[in-house]
Design an enzyme around this catalytic site. Sequence first.
Site, short mmCIF file in Angstrom:
data_model
loop_
_atom_site.label_atom_id
_atom_site.label_comp_id
_atom_site.label_asym_id
_atom_site.label_seq_id
_atom_site.Cartn_x
_atom_site.Cartn_y
_atom_site.Cartn_z
N GLY A 81 34.38 5.80 -26.34
CA GLY A 81 35.58 5.58 -25.51
C GLY A 81 35.26 4.69 -24.32
N ALA A 82 34.47 3.63 -24.58
CA ALA A 82 34.00 2.77 -23.47
C ALA A 82 34.96 1.62 -23.18
CB ALA A 82 32.61 2.23 -23.80
N ILE A 104 37.54 6.16 -18.06
CA ILE A 104 36.30 6.78 -17.60
C ILE A 104 35.08 6.21 -18.32
CG2 ILE A 104 35.08 9.00 -17.43
CD1 ILE A 104 38.03 10.26 -17.47
N TYR A 160 46.17 19.56 -27.20
CA TYR A 160 45.09 18.93 -26.43
C TYR A 160 44.07 19.97 -25.99
CZ TYR A 160 42.72 16.41 -22.61
OH TYR A 160 41.77 15.83 -21.79
#
Length: 288
Positions: A34-35, A39, A178
């Site tokens: 998730g780069a 975040i 979630y």
Amino acid sequence: MGRVPGSPPALAPSCRHSEQLRQAVAGKTILITGASFGIGRAAALLLAEAGAEVLLLARSGDELAELATAIRANGGKASSYELDLSKPADLAPVAAQIRAAHPRIDIIISNAGKSIRRPVLQSGEKQDLDRLLAVNFSGPAALLLALVPRMVAQGGGQIVNVSSVSAGPPPLPRWGAYQSSKAGFDLWFKSLGTELRGRGVRVCSVYLPLVRTRMIAPTPAYRFAPALTPHEAAEAVAYALVYPKVQRVAPWWMKSLELAALLLPGPLGHLLSGLETLEFRLSRRQKR
Ligand SMILES: NC(=O)c1ccc[n+]([C@@H]2O[C@H](COP(=O)([O-])OP(=O)(O)OC[C@H]3O[C@@H](n4cnc5c(N)ncnc54)[C@H](OP(=O)(O)O)[C@@H]3O)[C@@H](O)[C@H]2O)c1
């Protein structure tokens, strides 16, 4: 260590000492999922600046390539890997490519994730639970299963799970899919950590409060709520790397919330259910 000046008070422990972070990560190879945004992107910039070689993973190839180019232009080391974690068939070849290109991975930051806020009775048709379990649980778990045996064989390493304060109790209305996907993965992750501790692999869960990224943008209620910046959240992740024996990084009030859920489940459930009823009525009135 301490709070970031100018940030809301004590939202999360963080590492702001670049020299300490440099000592912890310089020369190490760190995979960040998730780069491409938020975040993960901020963590990649922070860790590359501190001298780590960063391996960037997400679906958005253009964003990853742009980030890798920016890091290299700044004298850092970066490579990017395009992968949709919700597609199990794509995972094995990408993991093999990563293993072949990098003889050693010292740290994995499991950060990629997705959130959906929707009443549970409306979530079936949209397959929210399946979609979130794939991105927040089974995909990240499968990636670790493909990479961690190498970490064990190389003599150890560290894995950080970027989780949420809502991975713990109390259960919040509209966040069922979630919350349960984050909580489920976190439990699996801790179980893995217990198995591998004796073999040199340390794990840490970082429970973040709200962070102002595109993830929270669709929720109007969060528009004016206190939130960390992505960089501040990356500093909370950095705290886990500077103190690798720490297994949990969380804001001080998370324990109070967990305790309240344990000791006062009735009143807390009543309060949350009252808030949900209010929101349900307001949204029905707006639709009329
Ligand atoms: N923002 C908050 O308030 C908050 C609070 C607590 C915890 N967290 C956690 O922090 C982590 C990062 O969230 P963020 O706020 O930075 O959100 P974000 O800005 O939306 O970033 C999410 C990252 O995950 C990647 N991703 C999403 N689906 C993916 C998939 N199927 N395969 C591979 N990568 C995927 C995205 O990249 P692509 O779209 O390019 O694939 C993106 O890089 C998440 O695990 C989230 O649960 C966030």
